[in-house]
Design an enzyme around this catalytic site. Structure first.
Site, PDB file in Angstrom:
ATOM      1  N   ARG A  92       0.840  -1.190   0.000  1.00  0.00           N
ATOM      2  CA  ARG A  92       0.000   0.000   0.000  1.00  0.00           C
ATOM      3  C   ARG A  92       0.881   1.247   0.000  1.00  0.00           C
ATOM      4  O   ARG A  92       2.072   1.185   0.336  1.00  0.00           O
ATOM      5  CB  ARG A  92      -0.895   0.031   1.242  1.00  0.00           C
ATOM      6  N   LYS A 116      -1.585  -2.385   8.086  1.00  0.00           N
ATOM      7  CA  LYS A 116      -2.681  -1.839   8.876  1.00  0.00           C
ATOM      8  C   LYS A 116      -2.740  -2.528  10.236  1.00  0.00           C
ATOM      9  O   LYS A 116      -2.414  -3.700  10.357  1.00  0.00           O
ATOM     10  CB  LYS A 116      -4.010  -2.035   8.142  1.00  0.00           C
ATOM     11  N   HIS A 191      -3.529   2.409  -5.608  1.00  0.00           N
ATOM     12  CA  HIS A 191      -4.081   1.212  -4.965  1.00  0.00           C
ATOM     13  C   HIS A 191      -4.438   0.138  -5.992  1.00  0.00           C
ATOM     14  O   HIS A 191      -4.488  -1.053  -5.657  1.00  0.00           O
ATOM     15  CB  HIS A 191      -5.307   1.571  -4.133  1.00  0.00           C
ATOM     16  N   ARG A 194      -1.894  -2.569  -6.260  1.00  0.00           N
ATOM     17  CA  ARG A 194      -2.058  -3.635  -5.263  1.00  0.00           C
ATOM     18  C   ARG A 194      -3.088  -4.655  -5.757  1.00  0.00           C
ATOM     19  O   ARG A 194      -2.893  -5.865  -5.637  1.00  0.00           O
ATOM     20  CB  ARG A 194      -2.480  -3.024  -3.927  1.00  0.00           C
ATOM     21  N   HIS A 218      -4.255  -9.054   4.870  1.00  0.00           N
ATOM     22  CA  HIS A 218      -5.667  -8.899   5.207  1.00  0.00           C
ATOM     23  C   HIS A 218      -5.959  -9.590   6.535  1.00  0.00           C
ATOM     24  O   HIS A 218      -5.577 -10.748   6.731  1.00  0.00           O
ATOM     25  CB  HIS A 218      -6.556  -9.525   4.125  1.00  0.00           C
ATOM     26  N   TYR A 227     -10.851 -11.480  -4.994  1.00  0.00           N
ATOM     27  CA  TYR A 227      -9.985 -11.852  -6.110  1.00  0.00           C
ATOM     28  C   TYR A 227     -10.365 -13.195  -6.719  1.00  0.00           C
ATOM     29  O   TYR A 227      -9.924 -13.516  -7.823  1.00  0.00           O
ATOM     30  CB  TYR A 227      -8.524 -11.838  -5.664  1.00  0.00           C
TER      31      TYR A 227
END
Length: 254
Positions: A92, A116, A191, A194, A218, A227
């Protein structure tokens, strides 16, 4: 509201816009409690409708090389390295921004990424990317402070900003669309690189969903499942190329 409009213009999805809206509403609520304003202008702003299971926008694997080739800037090696880490490792913008010199372990052939939720993940690097990172480090700009640990340095000698990273991507996308007309009307953002990494990797059929989740960082595998719909889309396209030849006059056998 201007801020929500800018979120959309930056290339972020409706989900990102919806996550910002509660914070804006809370801000104005506090302002009312302090007597600074009388009405909350964000109360009537509706959430955006988020299309579920939408196939993410991405750049085909065969076109990513064209994109990197079009990087044209004073600090070309740095900017190519930034886009390559997003395109081929799924980083990211914020992760590029936070990357430090010690996060690249050449001996272990991996990159430590602070994602994150302040969670670390470790991405094994293919030889080509290792050589690119090593080349960049030989050209890394001299930081203003000798103790600066940032991996990517701006022209001002500081840790490169998120905005500067986005600028690198946006300028390259402008050139890319001029030579790759199939993307002319596609909204591309940093983004989306990614998304391209995840989509192209999963499309190889050699990566399971759990592994992809780990590489993307994630927290919930349901986020990664978007995906899988790319494969569904590919299967549908493949099946549409089939032209069945069926026997005529089937009714005569009934």
């Amino acid at each position: 509201m201007a801020h929500l409009t800018n979120i959309r213009k930056s290339g972020s999805g409706d989900g990102a816009r919806n996550r910002s809206l509660p914070a804006i509403r809370l801000f104005f609520k506090v302002m009312i409690e302090f007597g600074r304003i009388e009405l909350n202008p964000a109360i009537e702003v509706p959430k955006s409708k988020v299309e579920k299971n939408r196939v993410p926008v991405y750049i085909e694997q065969s076109n990513l090389g064209d994109l990197l080739q079009l990087v044209n800037s004073k600090y070309r090696t740095r900017d190519v390295t930034i886009l390559a880490l997003m395109s081929y490792c799924g980083l990211r913008v914020g992760e590029i921004h936070r990357l430090n010199l010690t996060d690249f372990n050449e001996q272990a052939r991996q990159l430590a990424v602070l994602g994150k939720g302040r969670k670390w993940r470790y991405i094994p690097l293919p030889p080509t990317l290792i050589e690119l990172l090593k080349q960049y480090l030989t050209e890394r700009l001299q930081p203003r402070r000798s103790q600066e640990s940032a991996f990517f340095i701006s022209r001002l000698g500081r840790r490169i900003s998120k905005r500067a990273i986005q600028d690198v991507a946006e300028k390259t996308f402008d050139s890319f669309k001029q030579t790759n007309l199939q993307y002319k009307d596609v909204t591309l953002s940093s983004h989306k690189l990614r998304h391209s990494f995840a989509t192209n990797l999963f499309a190889t059929g050699k990566v399971d969903l759990r592994t992809l989740q780990e590489l993307l960082g994630h927290a919930d595998i349901s986020t990664t499942q978007i995906y899988t719909h790319v494969n569904d889309h590919a299967k549908k396209e493949a099946m549409m190329t089939i032209q069945p030849i069926l026997p005529r006059n089937l009714h005569q056998y009934q």
